[in-house]
Design a protein around this motif. Structure first.
Motif, PDB file in Angstrom:
ATOM      1  N   UNK A  96       0.991  -1.268   0.041  1.00  0.00           N
ATOM      2  CA  UNK A  96      -0.048   0.048   0.044  1.00  0.00           C
ATOM      3  C   UNK A  96       0.748   1.212   0.132  1.00  0.00           C
ATOM      4  N   UNK A  97       0.613   2.165  -0.850  1.00  0.00           N
ATOM      5  CA  UNK A  97       1.226   3.558  -0.915  1.00  0.00           C
ATOM      6  C   UNK A  97       0.178   4.560  -1.002  1.00  0.00           C
ATOM      7  N   UNK A  98       0.644   5.809  -0.697  1.00  0.00           N
ATOM      8  CA  UNK A  98      -0.080   7.141  -0.488  1.00  0.00           C
ATOM      9  C   UNK A  98       0.688   7.959  -1.101  1.00  0.00           C
ATOM     10  N   UNK A  99       0.045   8.612  -1.959  1.00  0.00           N
ATOM     11  CA  UNK A  99       0.646   9.762  -2.712  1.00  0.00           C
ATOM     12  C   UNK A  99      -0.312  11.101  -3.287  1.00  0.00           C
ATOM     13  N   UNK A 100       0.049  11.913  -4.063  1.00  0.00           N
ATOM     14  CA  UNK A 100      -0.631  13.082  -4.440  1.00  0.00           C
ATOM     15  C   UNK A 100      -0.669  13.188  -5.825  1.00  0.00           C
ATOM     16  N   UNK A 101      -1.903  13.795  -6.308  1.00  0.00           N
ATOM     17  CA  UNK A 101      -1.973  13.977  -7.753  1.00  0.00           C
ATOM     18  C   UNK A 101      -0.686  14.737  -8.333  1.00  0.00           C
ATOM     19  N   UNK A 102      -0.126  14.113  -9.356  1.00  0.00           N
ATOM     20  CA  UNK A 102       1.169  14.733  -9.748  1.00  0.00           C
ATOM     21  C   UNK A 102       2.256  13.902  -9.580  1.00  0.00           C
ATOM     22  N   UNK A 150       0.543   9.960 -11.569  1.00  0.00           N
ATOM     23  CA  UNK A 150      -0.944   9.995 -11.043  1.00  0.00           C
ATOM     24  C   UNK A 150      -1.697  11.125 -11.210  1.00  0.00           C
ATOM     25  N   UNK A 151      -2.755  11.081 -12.177  1.00  0.00           N
ATOM     26  CA  UNK A 151      -3.439  12.436 -12.484  1.00  0.00           C
ATOM     27  C   UNK A 151      -4.713  12.427 -12.017  1.00  0.00           C
ATOM     28  N   UNK A 152      -5.080  11.502 -10.985  1.00  0.00           N
ATOM     29  CA  UNK A 152      -6.629  11.709 -10.546  1.00  0.00           C
ATOM     30  C   UNK A 152      -6.566  11.182  -8.925  1.00  0.00           C
ATOM     31  N   UNK A 153      -7.164  12.087  -8.078  1.00  0.00           N
ATOM     32  CA  UNK A 153      -7.510  11.562  -6.781  1.00  0.00           C
ATOM     33  C   UNK A 153      -8.340  10.430  -6.719  1.00  0.00           C
ATOM     34  N   UNK A 164      -2.786 -12.861  -8.187  1.00  0.00           N
ATOM     35  CA  UNK A 164      -2.514 -13.027  -6.625  1.00  0.00           C
ATOM     36  C   UNK A 164      -1.703 -11.888  -6.437  1.00  0.00           C
ATOM     37  N   UNK A 165      -0.987 -11.123  -7.288  1.00  0.00           N
ATOM     38  CA  UNK A 165      -0.142  -9.946  -7.006  1.00  0.00           C
ATOM     39  C   UNK A 165      -1.201  -8.760  -6.668  1.00  0.00           C
ATOM     40  N   UNK A 166      -1.354  -8.394  -5.772  1.00  0.00           N
ATOM     41  CA  UNK A 166      -2.128  -7.202  -5.428  1.00  0.00           C
ATOM     42  C   UNK A 166      -1.423  -5.975  -4.693  1.00  0.00           C
ATOM     43  N   UNK A 167      -1.801  -4.650  -5.072  1.00  0.00           N
ATOM     44  CA  UNK A 167      -1.389  -3.565  -4.666  1.00  0.00           C
ATOM     45  C   UNK A 167      -2.428  -2.694  -4.462  1.00  0.00           C
ATOM     46  N   UNK A 168      -2.111  -1.460  -3.782  1.00  0.00           N
ATOM     47  CA  UNK A 168      -3.135  -0.355  -3.543  1.00  0.00           C
ATOM     48  C   UNK A 168      -2.510   1.006  -3.303  1.00  0.00           C
ATOM     49  N   UNK A 169      -3.218   1.917  -4.239  1.00  0.00           N
ATOM     50  CA  UNK A 169      -2.756   3.263  -4.013  1.00  0.00           C
ATOM     51  C   UNK A 169      -3.910   4.228  -3.910  1.00  0.00           C
ATOM     52  N   UNK A 170      -3.710   5.168  -2.671  1.00  0.00           N
ATOM     53  CA  UNK A 170      -4.437   6.059  -2.237  1.00  0.00           C
ATOM     54  C   UNK A 170      -3.933   7.573  -2.825  1.00  0.00           C
ATOM     55  N   UNK A 171      -4.580   8.180  -3.652  1.00  0.00           N
ATOM     56  CA  UNK A 171      -4.104   9.543  -4.214  1.00  0.00           C
ATOM     57  C   UNK A 171      -4.753  10.564  -3.698  1.00  0.00           C
ATOM     58  N   UNK A 172      -4.088  11.441  -2.939  1.00  0.00           N
ATOM     59  CA  UNK A 172      -4.826  12.581  -2.403  1.00  0.00           C
ATOM     60  C   UNK A 172      -4.696  13.796  -3.292  1.00  0.00           C
ATOM     61  N   UNK A 173      -5.861  14.657  -3.339  1.00  0.00           N
ATOM     62  CA  UNK A 173      -5.626  15.934  -4.160  1.00  0.00           C
ATOM     63  C   UNK A 173      -4.434  16.693  -4.065  1.00  0.00           C
TER      64      UNK A 173
END
Length: 105
Positions: free
Chosen positions: A40-46, A81-84, A96-105
């Motif tokens: 799991x990762x967190x990022x911002x738009x851009x 990343x271009x969309x929150x 079976x390989x899974x990931x997750x991205x949370x993109x903040x504005x």
């Protein structure tokens, strides 16, 4: 699925307000032994995600109905990343390989 948006940061200097572009980051995800690390990762738009494939197999980072990044063996791939939002992704070849991205504005 991802839409381009300009990001700015506002700084208040006394009575004046000055706009300055936000500094984009590169978030690295390593693929090793059929696992995305970190999962799991967190990022911002851009921001940009770089997947580094250490496996001898081809992988992808695929969002259902959205982005699909091909990751050749022993190489890397990138996505700006271009969309929150909150996005689950998998490898098309190894679901079976899974990931997750949370993109903040």
């Amino acid at each position: 699925m991802f839409m381009a948006r300009a990001a700015t940061v506002l700084f208040s200097m006394g009575a004046a307000v000055v706009a300055s572009p936000s500094q984009a980051e590169t978030i690295r995800v390593t693929i090793d032994r059929l696992v995305y690390l970190p999962v799991e990762i967190e990022a911002k738009v851009g921001d940009e995600v770089e997947w580094i494939n250490k496996d001898a197999l081809v992988h992808t980072a695929t969002v259902k109905g959205g982005a699909d990044v091909l990751l050749p063996a022993k190489k890397s791939g990138r996505l700006v990343l271009q969309e929150a939002g909150s996005f689950d992704y998998i490898c098309r070849y190894h679901p079976n390989m899974k990931g997750h991205i949370t993109v903040r504005p």
